[in-house]
Design a protein around this motif. Structure first.
Motif, PDB file in Angstrom:
ATOM      1  N   ILE A 112       0.824  -1.231   0.020  1.00 48.94           N
ATOM      2  CA  ILE A 112      -0.053   0.084   0.026  1.00 48.94           C
ATOM      3  C   ILE A 112       0.908   1.289   0.169  1.00 48.94           C
ATOM      4  CG2 ILE A 112      -1.887   1.339   1.419  1.00 48.94           C
ATOM      5  CD1 ILE A 112      -2.499  -1.474   2.581  1.00 48.94           C
ATOM      6  N   PRO A 113       0.738   2.115  -1.153  1.00 56.85           N
ATOM      7  CA  PRO A 113       1.721   3.327  -1.170  1.00 56.85           C
ATOM      8  C   PRO A 113       1.467   4.121   0.137  1.00 56.85           C
ATOM      9  CG  PRO A 113       0.433   2.989  -3.310  1.00 56.85           C
ATOM     10  CD  PRO A 113      -0.096   2.022  -2.190  1.00 56.85           C
ATOM     11  N   ASN A 114       2.876   4.499   0.542  1.00 53.42           N
ATOM     12  CA  ASN A 114       2.643   5.451   1.556  1.00 53.42           C
ATOM     13  C   ASN A 114       2.075   5.033   2.959  1.00 53.42           C
ATOM     14  OD1 ASN A 114       4.286   7.604   0.059  1.00 53.42           O
ATOM     15  ND2 ASN A 114       2.412   7.803  -0.768  1.00 53.42           N
ATOM     16  N   GLN A 115       1.953   3.990   3.042  1.00 50.10           N
ATOM     17  CA  GLN A 115       1.462   3.293   4.082  1.00 50.10           C
ATOM     18  C   GLN A 115       2.390   3.517   5.448  1.00 50.10           C
ATOM     19  OE1 GLN A 115       0.967  -1.084   4.642  1.00 50.10           O
ATOM     20  NE2 GLN A 115      -0.969  -0.806   5.432  1.00 50.10           N
ATOM     21  N   LYS A 116       1.672   4.019   6.659  1.00 49.28           N
ATOM     22  CA  LYS A 116       2.351   4.354   7.833  1.00 49.28           C
ATOM     23  C   LYS A 116       2.311   3.079   8.703  1.00 49.28           C
ATOM     24  CE  LYS A 116       2.508   9.156   7.246  1.00 49.28           C
ATOM     25  NZ  LYS A 116       3.573   9.596   6.803  1.00 49.28           N
ATOM     26  N   LEU A 117       3.518   2.825   9.077  1.00 49.51           N
ATOM     27  CA  LEU A 117       3.460   1.647  10.278  1.00 49.51           C
ATOM     28  C   LEU A 117       2.668   1.846  11.326  1.00 49.51           C
ATOM     29  CD1 LEU A 117       6.814   0.058   9.922  1.00 49.51           C
ATOM     30  CD2 LEU A 117       4.743  -0.780   8.903  1.00 49.51           C
ATOM     31  N   GLY A 118       1.831   1.042  11.817  1.00 52.79           N
ATOM     32  CA  GLY A 118       0.973   1.441  13.041  1.00 52.79           C
ATOM     33  C   GLY A 118       1.932   1.160  14.327  1.00 52.79           C
ATOM     34  N   THR A 119       2.526  -0.025  14.404  1.00 55.14           N
ATOM     35  CA  THR A 119       3.616  -0.251  15.152  1.00 55.14           C
ATOM     36  C   THR A 119       4.953  -0.438  14.542  1.00 55.14           C
ATOM     37  OG1 THR A 119       2.956  -2.657  15.188  1.00 55.14           O
ATOM     38  CG2 THR A 119       2.135  -1.371  16.914  1.00 55.14           C
ATOM     39  N   GLY A 120       6.097   0.142  15.329  1.00 52.01           N
ATOM     40  CA  GLY A 120       7.315  -0.171  14.604  1.00 52.01           C
ATOM     41  C   GLY A 120       7.651   0.836  13.642  1.00 52.01           C
ATOM     42  N   TYR A 121       9.064   0.466  13.202  1.00 50.01           N
ATOM     43  CA  TYR A 121       9.310   1.536  12.074  1.00 50.01           C
ATOM     44  C   TYR A 121      10.309   1.214  11.261  1.00 50.01           C
ATOM     45  CZ  TYR A 121      12.964   1.470  15.343  1.00 50.01           C
ATOM     46  OH  TYR A 121      14.118   0.979  16.334  1.00 50.01           O
ATOM     47  N   TYR A 122      10.671   1.873  10.176  1.00 55.08           N
ATOM     48  CA  TYR A 122      11.792   1.318   9.222  1.00 55.08           C
ATOM     49  C   TYR A 122      13.209   2.204   9.649  1.00 55.08           C
ATOM     50  CZ  TYR A 122       8.242  -0.394   6.104  1.00 55.08           C
ATOM     51  OH  TYR A 122       7.283  -1.075   5.488  1.00 55.08           O
ATOM     52  N   THR A 123      14.206   1.558   9.380  1.00 56.09           N
ATOM     53  CA  THR A 123      15.379   2.512   9.737  1.00 56.09           C
ATOM     54  C   THR A 123      16.222   1.963   8.387  1.00 56.09           C
ATOM     55  OG1 THR A 123      17.100   2.949  11.245  1.00 56.09           O
ATOM     56  CG2 THR A 123      16.364   0.470  11.119  1.00 56.09           C
ATOM     57  N   LEU A 124      17.448   2.489   8.408  1.00 59.95           N
ATOM     58  CA  LEU A 124      18.570   2.176   7.570  1.00 59.95           C
ATOM     59  C   LEU A 124      19.611   1.310   8.069  1.00 59.95           C
ATOM     60  CD1 LEU A 124      18.597   5.294   5.288  1.00 59.95           C
ATOM     61  CD2 LEU A 124      17.456   3.055   4.681  1.00 59.95           C
ATOM     62  N   GLU A 125      19.905   0.190   7.819  1.00 61.97           N
ATOM     63  CA  GLU A 125      21.110  -0.506   8.316  1.00 61.97           C
ATOM     64  C   GLU A 125      22.284  -0.140   7.453  1.00 61.97           C
ATOM     65  OE1 GLU A 125      21.450  -5.157   9.567  1.00 61.97           O
ATOM     66  OE2 GLU A 125      22.458  -4.732   7.454  1.00 61.97           O
ATOM     67  N   LEU A 126      23.226   0.647   8.105  1.00 65.21           N
ATOM     68  CA  LEU A 126      24.355   1.276   7.342  1.00 65.21           C
ATOM     69  C   LEU A 126      25.615   0.126   6.851  1.00 65.21           C
ATOM     70  CD1 LEU A 126      24.634   4.930   9.225  1.00 65.21           C
ATOM     71  CD2 LEU A 126      23.548   4.318   7.010  1.00 65.21           C
ATOM     72  N   ALA A 127      25.849  -0.382   8.051  1.00 61.51           N
ATOM     73  CA  ALA A 127      26.769  -1.348   8.091  1.00 61.51           C
ATOM     74  C   ALA A 127      26.787  -2.305   9.359  1.00 61.51           C
ATOM     75  CB  ALA A 127      28.000  -0.696   8.232  1.00 61.51           C
ATOM     76  N   VAL A 128      27.337  -3.703   8.998  1.00 59.47           N
ATOM     77  CA  VAL A 128      27.450  -4.480   9.929  1.00 59.47           C
ATOM     78  C   VAL A 128      28.986  -5.069   9.942  1.00 59.47           C
ATOM     79  CG1 VAL A 128      26.771  -6.925  10.525  1.00 59.47           C
ATOM     80  CG2 VAL A 128      25.299  -5.569   9.311  1.00 59.47           C
ATOM     81  N   SER A 129      29.658  -4.901  11.321  1.00 61.87           N
ATOM     82  CA  SER A 129      30.803  -4.982  11.343  1.00 61.87           C
ATOM     83  C   SER A 129      31.278  -5.815  12.266  1.00 61.87           C
ATOM     84  CB  SER A 129      31.600  -3.814  11.248  1.00 61.87           C
ATOM     85  OG  SER A 129      32.923  -3.575  11.568  1.00 61.87           O
ATOM     86  N   ASP A 130      32.465  -6.608  12.483  1.00 60.55           N
ATOM     87  CA  ASP A 130      33.071  -7.328  13.639  1.00 60.55           C
ATOM     88  C   ASP A 130      33.705  -6.141  14.379  1.00 60.55           C
ATOM     89  OD1 ASP A 130      31.845  -9.709  12.662  1.00 60.55           O
ATOM     90  OD2 ASP A 130      33.981 -10.097  11.442  1.00 60.55           O
ATOM     91  N   GLN A 131      34.275  -5.129  13.838  1.00 60.71           N
ATOM     92  CA  GLN A 131      35.062  -4.224  14.529  1.00 60.71           C
ATOM     93  C   GLN A 131      34.194  -2.971  14.744  1.00 60.71           C
ATOM     94  OE1 GLN A 131      38.597  -4.613  14.952  1.00 60.71           O
ATOM     95  NE2 GLN A 131      38.225  -6.677  14.285  1.00 60.71           N
TER      96      GLN A 131
END
Ligand code: ZN
Length: 429
Positions: A351-370
């Motif tokens: 559904i276009p522009n649907q707002k999440l009722g609970t929760g949210y979106y975020t951007l995962e920038l990086a996953v790193s061991d260090q």
């Protein structure tokens, strides 16, 4: 009575002839000839002691001009050149010109090259989903020219292959013109073999920018390898260039006959206009697969498909291909995904522009061991990056968005800032 029916017949046949003449006079069969490369962009080239430097841009122009002269002698054809001299028209100019002129056929002429001297032969590419490595190499060589000038950079920025929205803008016409492009390509390659005794590597489907934006049957012809001595000599010679031009010319004549016979080209221009397809309420993306592993765009696991949107949900990366609100495009996208090898691909509605009722979106920038250095470009550029540690790994995320569209927009902004390969993450809490 007999005379009456006679006159009616005569009336109708006269009407038919008039209609035929009218439609014939209305529109010539228009062909855009695109001599590949030009100006500062030399294309592929090789130096040989006896031949000197054989440059792709010179060969493509020579063949194009010879072919153009043949076509101009025939009243049925109208020829439009993307260049007639040694200059570099931007790819944007090339495709805009082609589309504005409402051409019936777009022919881009090129010369191939290999790192080895052995490979030889001709091949013709049509726009289609990419499937194999060798084709990707060609796409790379021919697409590299895109980034030669500013104007292209601007135009193609809106066609960012990583942006799923770009598909809508493109209104992909692939399936619509694929069949006719393949038909024309087969005539070209057939003539190279039968008339000129050349070796044909076939008609292949590939994503090439110069073809992609065209709203008409389009082909890119690789007329031979400059890296192979025999073919370089042939392509540099008047005789070779004439043979290539003649084979393409004959293919155009056969193609025009064939589509007119099949009625693919409407006699009256009005019939061309189909009713506009109504947009659906929802957007559709093709779910290719879910995996615990992150694949960046261009990874072989994505089987050459572009326009990938990755959404991480519960530690699984979901790979979506393309987005559209047109049913025909959706079906075509699903087919492309299956053709590329994603047998279980399925279409998912959003559904276009649907707002999440609970929760949210975020951007995962990086996953790193260090832990990332505080001086890293990413941490320096962005404020409010959140770092979490889980099972010995550092996760860096950024932003809180209530809709997918907002997340996609920020992802694009980051991409432009040089922070690439981020993943949209959906947090349910
Ligand atoms: Zn080329």
């Amino acid at each position: 009575m007999i005379t009456d029916s006679f006159s009616i017949k005569r009336y109708f046949s006269l009407l038919f002839v008039l209609l035929f003449m009218f439609s014939g006079a209305q529109k010539k069969f228009t062909i855009v000839l695109d001599a590949g490369h030009g100006g500062s962009d030399h294309g592929a080239n090789r130096f040989y002691g006896d031949l000197g430097t054989v440059r792709e841009k010179d060969v493509t122009l020579a063949i194009t001009l010879k072919l153009g002269r043949m076509l101009e002698k025939n009243k049925d054809y109208k020829v439009i050149y993307t260049r007639k001299i040694d200059e570099f028209p931007s790819l944007t100019d090339r495709t805009t010109l082609a589309n504005r002129s409402k051409a019936d056929l777009f022919i881009s002429i090129h010369v191939n090259a290999s790192t080895k001297s052995a490979p030889y032969g001709t091949e013709t590419f049509v726009q289609g989903p990419d499937q194999n490595k060798t084709n990707l190499e060609v796409a790379k060589a021919e697409n590299d020219v895109i980034f030669l000038d500013e104007k292209d950079r601007e135009t193609f920025a809106t066609y960012d292959p990583k942006s799923p929205e770009s598909l809508i803008a493109l209104k992909i016409q692939q399936s619509k013109y694929l069949e006719t492009s393949l038909l024309f390509g087969s005539y070209v390659e057939g003539n190279f073999v039968k008339k000129d005794n050349r070796f044909s590597r076939g008609v292949k489907q590939q994503n090439l920018h110069v073809l992609r934006l065209n709203a008409m049957p389009s082909v890119l012809i690789e007329t031979g390898f400059v890296s192979n001595y025999d073919e370089a000599a042939y392509l540099a010679s008047d005789k070779g260039q004439n043979q290539v031009a003649e084979s393409i010319y004959d293919a155009i004549v056969s193609y025009k006959k064939a589509i007119e016979r099949n009625g693919s080209v409407p006699v009256q221009p009005k019939e061309i206009e189909k009713p506009e397809e109504k947009a659906l309420k929802n957007d559709f993306r093709i779910l290719l697969m879910s995996a615990p592993i992150k694949y960046n765009s261009g990874d072989p696991a994505l089987k050459g498909l572009n326009y990938i949107l990755t959404i991480k949900e519960n530690d699984l990366y979901k790979y979506y291909y393309s987005v559209t609100n047109l049913a025909s495009v959706r079906d075509n996208n699903l087919k492309s995904a299956k053709d590329a090898g994603f047998r279980n691909a399925t279409s998912i509605s959003f559904i276009p522009n649907q707002k999440l009722g609970t929760g949210y979106y975020t951007l995962e920038l990086a996953v790193s061991d260090q832990k990332l250095s505080a001086n890293s470009y990413m941490l320096n550029t962005l404020k409010d990056v959140i770092r979490t540690k889980e099972k010995g790994k550092f996760y860096y995320t950024y932003g809180k968005f209530s809709s997918l569209e907002e997340a996609v927009k920020t992802q694009k902004d980051l991409d432009e800032k040089g922070i690439k390969n981020t993943v949209i993450q959906k947090n349910s809490r």
